[in-house]
Design an enzyme around this catalytic site. Structure first.
Site, PDB file in Angstrom:
ATOM      1  N   ASP A   1      11.424  14.571   0.784  1.00 58.65           N
ATOM      2  CA  ASP A   1      11.646  15.954   1.213  1.00 58.65           C
ATOM      3  C   ASP A   1      11.891  16.866   0.022  1.00 58.65           C
ATOM      4  O   ASP A   1      11.351  17.969  -0.074  1.00 58.65           O
ATOM      5  CB  ASP A   1      12.846  16.031   2.169  1.00 58.65           C
ATOM      6  CG  ASP A   1      12.482  15.601   3.579  1.00 58.65           C
ATOM      7  OD1 ASP A   1      13.382  15.502   4.433  1.00 58.65           O
ATOM      8  OD2 ASP A   1      11.276  15.381   3.837  1.00 58.65           O
TER       9      ASP A   1
ATOM     10  N   ASN B   1       7.375   8.047  -0.683  1.00 59.77           N
ATOM     11  CA  ASN B   1       8.472   7.868   0.273  1.00 59.77           C
ATOM     12  C   ASN B   1       8.953   6.421   0.288  1.00 59.77           C
ATOM     13  O   ASN B   1      10.156   6.148   0.327  1.00 59.77           O
ATOM     14  CB  ASN B   1       8.006   8.239   1.688  1.00 59.77           C
ATOM     15  CG  ASN B   1       8.202   9.723   1.975  1.00 59.77           C
ATOM     16  OD1 ASN B   1       9.025  10.380   1.356  1.00 59.77           O
ATOM     17  ND2 ASN B   1       7.438  10.242   2.922  1.00 59.77           N
TER      18      ASN B   1
ATOM     19  N   GLU C   1       2.521  16.169   4.231  1.00 63.73           N
ATOM     20  CA  GLU C   1       2.384  16.497   2.812  1.00 63.73           C
ATOM     21  C   GLU C   1       1.186  17.421   2.596  1.00 63.73           C
ATOM     22  O   GLU C   1       0.601  17.472   1.512  1.00 63.73           O
ATOM     23  CB  GLU C   1       2.224  15.224   1.974  1.00 63.73           C
ATOM     24  CG  GLU C   1       0.906  14.475   2.197  1.00 63.73           C
ATOM     25  CD  GLU C   1       1.015  13.376   3.241  1.00 63.73           C
ATOM     26  OE1 GLU C   1       1.819  13.537   4.201  1.00 63.73           O
ATOM     27  OE2 GLU C   1       0.291  12.369   3.118  1.00 63.73           O
TER      28      GLU C   1
ATOM     29  N   ASP D   1      -3.150  18.489  -0.736  1.00 63.34           N
ATOM     30  CA  ASP D   1      -2.539  17.268  -0.206  1.00 63.34           C
ATOM     31  C   ASP D   1      -1.867  16.529  -1.356  1.00 63.34           C
ATOM     32  O   ASP D   1      -2.467  16.331  -2.411  1.00 63.34           O
ATOM     33  CB  ASP D   1      -3.629  16.406   0.454  1.00 63.34           C
ATOM     34  CG  ASP D   1      -3.038  15.303   1.289  1.00 63.34           C
ATOM     35  OD1 ASP D   1      -2.520  14.327   0.695  1.00 63.34           O
ATOM     36  OD2 ASP D   1      -3.060  15.418   2.527  1.00 63.34           O
TER      37      ASP D   1
ATOM     38  N   HIS E   1      12.919   8.749   1.899  1.00 63.50           N
ATOM     39  CA  HIS E   1      12.435   9.970   2.552  1.00 63.50           C
ATOM     40  C   HIS E   1      13.160  11.217   2.099  1.00 63.50           C
ATOM     41  O   HIS E   1      12.585  12.316   2.065  1.00 63.50           O
ATOM     42  CB  HIS E   1      12.522   9.820   4.072  1.00 63.50           C
ATOM     43  CG  HIS E   1      11.440   8.950   4.630  1.00 63.50           C
ATOM     44  ND1 HIS E   1      10.221   9.452   5.014  1.00 63.50           N
ATOM     45  CD2 HIS E   1      11.366   7.613   4.815  1.00 63.50           C
ATOM     46  CE1 HIS E   1       9.439   8.451   5.436  1.00 63.50           C
ATOM     47  NE2 HIS E   1      10.121   7.328   5.322  1.00 63.50           N
TER      48      HIS E   1
END
Lengths: 342, 201
Positions: free
Chosen positions: A210, A201, A237, A193, A206
């Site tokens: 990505d 973010n 994630e 994680d 965002h």
């Protein structure tokens, strides 16, 4: 082309040999006639063009005499069945690669063959071979096949990172668990994680988020390279790594290598309270040999381990070993700063 | 009416086993892999409509290859395999591993060829037994419910020979049926022809 005389003969109701030859030569497929001992009586223009051997050269010789590669071939066997037993044969392109050495514009021709006995009154049995060019059909099928395979793969891949998607990963986990039960070799699972990803973010946007995930996946993939190991993105994630035939030591080594690879990526993360860069937390679950028939949720154990890694400060891994009765016990951990032995 | 007793049926079965053995050799050479064919059981029924009594498994879908014979005796031979098994068989013969669930045109043709080889070897056996001349059609592929794959029941006395077929390749075993529908002048004559042939063994 033949003269009109040949056609005039036909008008009297009996097609002449010339006319029939014209018809044969107009066909866009191969026609060969073999006599009772397998010698070529004649073949048509298509055959001459595609083989490079004209009828006059072929006449009176057997097929292996004209095409030495055809000796003891399936075609000869089929001719045998026709001449000796009066039975017809069909030779398909998928089971017989280019049975006659024929080429069209330099490329080999894929062929369907029809070998049939001919019983002519007053003569010994002869053999007719009809060759149909199916190259385009074969090509089309290959294209369709590849397309179907590609679509299947796409359904199994996470579009952002290119690693296995959740569906594929879960299917693999089920299969490996089954295999583990049967063969008794150790099995390990890592749950990964990204630390403080929401904050990432919020800080960088965002799109950057990505890109960060894609970069992380690529870095992890450099560690998870052994055939049979599988890296997947479970969502958001969250990633997971399946390590068949891997024991605790092996799994922890992989976890360590992943943490190192991610640290070396040095993706800046100003909003992380654990580090100045993007880090991961990893939960490791290992099982030596499951004896009990109860379904053992390796993923749940790895999840517990992951939770502990988070609570313990992130940027680390925690490992749980599962015994034969599916009881999990914590065995070791590694902190972000320096590795500690269990 | 029993046409063959157990001993005769066994002997007949062995003759077919030898016949399909040649087909197996042919298939093995084609794929460079051991293919084994056998006829574990042979049954004879008088009429087409008694086929129901044979209790053929009713899979939803069968794939079949058929050949017709005309001449001194008329017959139709139908080789059938259950749908998914046909797919397995063909894929192992062709060597493809793509898992698409339908048989494409090329695979149908491959199955037709495999069927043709098997049918020819069995027809040769029958031809030897009856000593007749005949013409045989090229093989045709058909798919559907097994009843749809059989010829229409005729008026004349018929003889229906049902061979269980075992097709083994690469540690897989696939079971199918080879059914011969023959119009014979009289079952007695048919029986006598076969028995005199068997005596030569």
């Amino acid at each position: 082309m033949q003269t009109p005389t040949a056609l005039v003969d036909a008008c009297h109701g009996v097609p002449s040999a010339d006319l029939l030859q014209v018809v044969l030569d107009a066909l866009q497929e191969g026609i060969l006639l073999l006599d009772a001992r397998g010698a070529i009586v004649c073949w048509n223009d298509w055959m001459a063009r595609m083989s490079g051997v004209d009828c006059a050269q072929a006449q009176g010789r057997t097929l292996p005499e004209v095409f030495p590669t055809m000796a003891c071939s399936r075609v000869i066997e089929a001719v045998d069945w026709a001449l000796r037993r009066g039975l017809p044969s069909f030779l398909s392109a998928s089971l017989n690669k280019v049975p006659f050495p024929l080429k069209h514009e330099g490329a080999p021709i894929e062929q369907n063959l029809y070998v049939t006995p001919l019983d002519v009154p007053g003569r010994e049995r002869q053999c007719l071979i009809r060759i149909v060019d199916v190259t385009s059909v074969v090509e089309k099928e290959h294209i369709l096949r590849r397309r179907a395979q590609k679509m299947k793969e796409l359904a199994m891949i996470d579009p952002l990172t290119g690693v296995a998607n959740r569906r594929r990963f879960e299917a693999a986990l089920i299969e490996e668990t089954r295999r583990h039960r049967r063969r008794g070799l150790p099995l390990s699972l890592l749950m990964l994680d990204v630390d403080h990803f929401k904050a990432y973010n919020d800080t960088y946007g965002h799109l950057a988020g990505d890109e960060c995930l894609a970069a992380l996946a690529a870095a992890i993939a450099t560690v998870v390279r052994r055939a049979g190991d599988l890296l997947g993105r479970l969502g958001g994630e969250e990633f997971a790594v399946l390590l068949p035939e891997t024991d605790r030591a092996g799994a922890c080594a992989v976890a360590e290598d992943i943490l190192t690879a991610v640290r070396e990526l040095a993706l800046p993360h100003s909003a992380s309270s654990s580090s100045d860069r993007v880090t991961l937390s990893i939960g490791v679950a290992c099982v030596e040999r499951i004896q009990s028939s109860a379904a053992c949720e390796l993923m749940a154990v790895a999840d517990t381990a992951l939770y502990e890694a988070k609570n313990g400060g992130r940027n680390r891994y925690v490992c749980y070993q599962v015994d034969s009765e599916c009881r999990a016990a914590r065995c070791c951990a590694e902190s972000g700063a320096a590795p500690q032995a269990a | 009416m029993i046409v063959f007793d157990e001993i005769e049926a066994d002997a007949l079965k062995e003759v077919f086993n030898i016949g399909v053995g040649y087909a197996a050799d042919s298939l093995s050479r084609m794929v460079n892999e051991e293919v084994r064919l056998s006829v574990p059981r042979l049954r004879l029924v008088e009429r087409l409509d008694t086929l129901d009594a044979l209790d053929l498994p009713s899979h939803s879908n069968y794939c079949a290859v058929t050949q017709r014979f005309e001449g001194d005796f008329n017959a139709e031979a139908v080789l059938m395999f259950p749908g998914e098994k046909s797919l397995e068989l063909v894929r192992m013969m062709v060597g493809e591993t793509v898992h698409v669930s339908e048989m494409n045109e090329l695979e149908q043709e491959a199955l037709t060829e495999v069927g043709n080889i098997l049918l020819n070897s069995c027809v040769a056996v029958i031809a030897d037994m009856l000593g007749h001349r005949f013409r045989c059609s090229l093989p045709r592929y058909k798919a559907g419910q097994w009843r749809e794959l059989l010829p229409e029941p005729g008026q004349e006395e018929q003889c229906v020979l049902v061979l269980d077929i075992d097709f083994a390749i690469e540690r897989r075993d696939i079971q199918g049926f080879l059914i011969f529908f023959m119009k014979v002048e009289s079952l007695d004559e048919f029986r006598r022809a076969i028995l005199s042939y068997l005596e030569r063994f």
